[in-house]
Design an enzyme around this catalytic site. Structure first.
Site, PDB file in Angstrom:
ATOM      1  N   CYS A   6       0.844  -1.206   0.000  1.00 55.39           N
ATOM      2  CA  CYS A   6       0.000   0.000   0.000  1.00 55.39           C
ATOM      3  C   CYS A   6       0.876   1.252   0.000  1.00 55.39           C
ATOM      4  O   CYS A   6       1.704   1.441   0.901  1.00 55.39           O
ATOM      5  CB  CYS A   6      -0.921  -0.025   1.214  1.00 55.39           C
ATOM      6  SG  CYS A   6      -1.789   1.533   1.481  1.00 55.39           S
ATOM      7  N   ASP A  32      -0.628  16.273  -2.392  1.00 54.33           N
ATOM      8  CA  ASP A  32      -0.899  15.316  -3.461  1.00 54.33           C
ATOM      9  C   ASP A  32       0.166  15.466  -4.546  1.00 54.33           C
ATOM     10  O   ASP A  32       0.569  16.573  -4.894  1.00 54.33           O
ATOM     11  CB  ASP A  32      -2.300  15.555  -4.057  1.00 54.33           C
ATOM     12  CG  ASP A  32      -2.778  14.373  -4.868  1.00 54.33           C
ATOM     13  OD1 ASP A  32      -3.746  13.705  -4.444  1.00 54.33           O
ATOM     14  OD2 ASP A  32      -2.183  14.091  -5.943  1.00 54.33           O
ATOM     15  N   ASN A  88     -13.137   9.619  -2.235  1.00 53.33           N
ATOM     16  CA  ASN A  88     -13.627   8.766  -3.315  1.00 53.33           C
ATOM     17  C   ASN A  88     -13.729   7.333  -2.802  1.00 53.33           C
ATOM     18  O   ASN A  88     -12.836   6.852  -2.104  1.00 53.33           O
ATOM     19  CB  ASN A  88     -12.677   8.836  -4.519  1.00 53.33           C
ATOM     20  CG  ASN A  88     -12.614  10.223  -5.112  1.00 53.33           C
ATOM     21  OD1 ASN A  88     -13.610  10.935  -5.150  1.00 53.33           O
ATOM     22  ND2 ASN A  88     -11.437  10.641  -5.560  1.00 53.33           N
ATOM     23  N   HIS A  99      -6.557   2.922   0.430  1.00 53.40           N
ATOM     24  CA  HIS A  99      -6.281   3.206   1.841  1.00 53.40           C
ATOM     25  C   HIS A  99      -7.038   4.505   2.084  1.00 53.40           C
ATOM     26  O   HIS A  99      -6.748   5.522   1.428  1.00 53.40           O
ATOM     27  CB  HIS A  99      -4.766   3.351   2.057  1.00 53.40           C
ATOM     28  CG  HIS A  99      -4.362   3.743   3.442  1.00 53.40           C
ATOM     29  ND1 HIS A  99      -3.369   3.075   4.147  1.00 53.40           N
ATOM     30  CD2 HIS A  99      -4.790   4.753   4.262  1.00 53.40           C
ATOM     31  CE1 HIS A  99      -3.212   3.643   5.334  1.00 53.40           C
ATOM     32  NE2 HIS A  99      -4.058   4.667   5.421  1.00 53.40           N
ATOM     33  N   HIS A 101      -8.529   7.935   2.585  1.00 51.39           N
ATOM     34  CA  HIS A 101      -7.912   9.266   2.619  1.00 51.39           C
ATOM     35  C   HIS A 101      -8.941  10.302   2.209  1.00 51.39           C
ATOM     36  O   HIS A 101      -9.916   9.981   1.512  1.00 51.39           O
ATOM     37  CB  HIS A 101      -6.699   9.332   1.677  1.00 51.39           C
ATOM     38  CG  HIS A 101      -7.017   8.954   0.268  1.00 51.39           C
ATOM     39  ND1 HIS A 101      -7.163   7.649  -0.134  1.00 51.39           N
ATOM     40  CD2 HIS A 101      -7.243   9.714  -0.843  1.00 51.39           C
ATOM     41  CE1 HIS A 101      -7.451   7.616  -1.430  1.00 51.39           C
ATOM     42  NE2 HIS A 101      -7.514   8.855  -1.885  1.00 51.39           N
TER      43      HIS A 101
HETATM   44  P1  5GP Z   1      -7.893   8.663  -5.118  1.00 51.45           P
HETATM   45  O1  5GP Z   1      -7.769   8.622  -6.618  1.00 51.45           O
HETATM   46  O2  5GP Z   1      -7.710   7.275  -4.538  1.00 51.45           O
HETATM   47  O3  5GP Z   1      -9.115   9.347  -4.600  1.00 51.45           O
HETATM   48  O4  5GP Z   1      -6.689   9.548  -4.602  1.00 51.45           O
HETATM   49  C1  5GP Z   1      -5.369   9.111  -4.595  1.00 51.45           C
HETATM   50  C2  5GP Z   1      -4.514  10.329  -4.702  1.00 51.45           C
HETATM   51  O5  5GP Z   1      -3.208   9.961  -4.293  1.00 51.45           O
HETATM   52  C3  5GP Z   1      -4.391  10.880  -6.127  1.00 51.45           C
HETATM   53  O6  5GP Z   1      -4.850  12.220  -6.138  1.00 51.45           O
HETATM   54  C4  5GP Z   1      -2.898  10.752  -6.441  1.00 51.45           C
HETATM   55  O7  5GP Z   1      -2.402  11.857  -7.165  1.00 51.45           O
HETATM   56  C5  5GP Z   1      -2.278  10.652  -5.064  1.00 51.45           C
HETATM   57  N1  5GP Z   1      -1.068   9.841  -5.016  1.00 51.45           N
HETATM   58  C6  5GP Z   1      -0.882   8.595  -5.530  1.00 51.45           C
HETATM   59  N2  5GP Z   1       0.357   8.152  -5.262  1.00 51.45           N
HETATM   60  C7  5GP Z   1       0.957   9.135  -4.541  1.00 51.45           C
HETATM   61  C8  5GP Z   1       2.274   9.258  -3.980  1.00 51.45           C
HETATM   62  O8  5GP Z   1       3.137   8.380  -4.066  1.00 51.45           O
HETATM   63  N3  5GP Z   1       2.549  10.415  -3.316  1.00 51.45           N
HETATM   64  C9  5GP Z   1       1.619  11.416  -3.184  1.00 51.45           C
HETATM   65  N4  5GP Z   1       1.993  12.511  -2.515  1.00 51.45           N
HETATM   66  N5  5GP Z   1       0.377  11.330  -3.703  1.00 51.45           N
HETATM   67  C10 5GP Z   1       0.063  10.203  -4.377  1.00 51.45           C
HETATM   68 ZN    ZN Z   2      -2.450   1.274   3.633  1.00 51.49          ZN
END
Ligand code: 5GP
Ligand code: ZN
Length: 113
Positions: A6, A32, A88, A99, A101
């Site tokens: 993860c 992000d 989301n 995970h 967030h």
């Molecule tokens: P989701 O798409 O699950 O709602 O949001 C995941 C977010 O995590 C995305 O906006 C993506 O840009 C961010 N993200 C994914 N991998 C990483 C990472 O390694 N570092 C950081 N800082 N953000 C990440």
């Molecule tokens: Zn996790």
């Protein structure tokens, strides 16, 4: 409980670098990597729960801590004090990291839900 594969568990464990803007015992807040607004932070509970619908009574304190962290983040805003909080849930909703967030978005006018 931490999951080896993860990305957010690895960031919390310090194994993957991230720009940290706030941290306490229960949450870490990072920038992000692909910001969708001038301020785009991720509030990450320090427990591996896949999404908000998978929360249990035991984990709920971590989710509450994520909501309470907005008070600290709002203090750090320099312009508009408005922000949007998004979590989301599921791929069709745009979730890509499984995970829990919360996206903390600010610094631009957001009109569409
Ligand atoms: P989701 O798409 O699950 O709602 O949001 C995941 C977010 O995590 C995305 O906006 C993506 O840009 C961010 N993200 C994914 N991998 C990483 C990472 O390694 N570092 C950081 N800082 N953000 C990440
Ligand atoms: Zn996790």
């Amino acid at each position: 409980m931490s999951h080896q594969s993860c990305v957010f568990c690895n960031i919390i464990a310090g194994k993957i670098p991230a720009t940290k803007v706030y941290e306490n015992d229960r949450v870490m807040v990072i920038k992000d990597i692909a910001p969708k607004a001038p301020v785009h932070l991720l509030i990450i509970p320090k427990v591996h729960v896949p999404d908000v619908a998978a929360l249990t009574d035991e984990d709920a304190v971590y989710a509450t801590a994520a909501l309470l962290a907005t008070t600290e983040l709002k203090k750090q805003l320099t312009g508009s004090q408005s922000f949007r909080l998004i979590t989301n849930t599921g791929t069709d909703a745009g979730q890509s990291v499984f995970h829990l967030h919360f996206h903390f978005l600010s610094g631009k006018k957001m009109v569409d839900l």
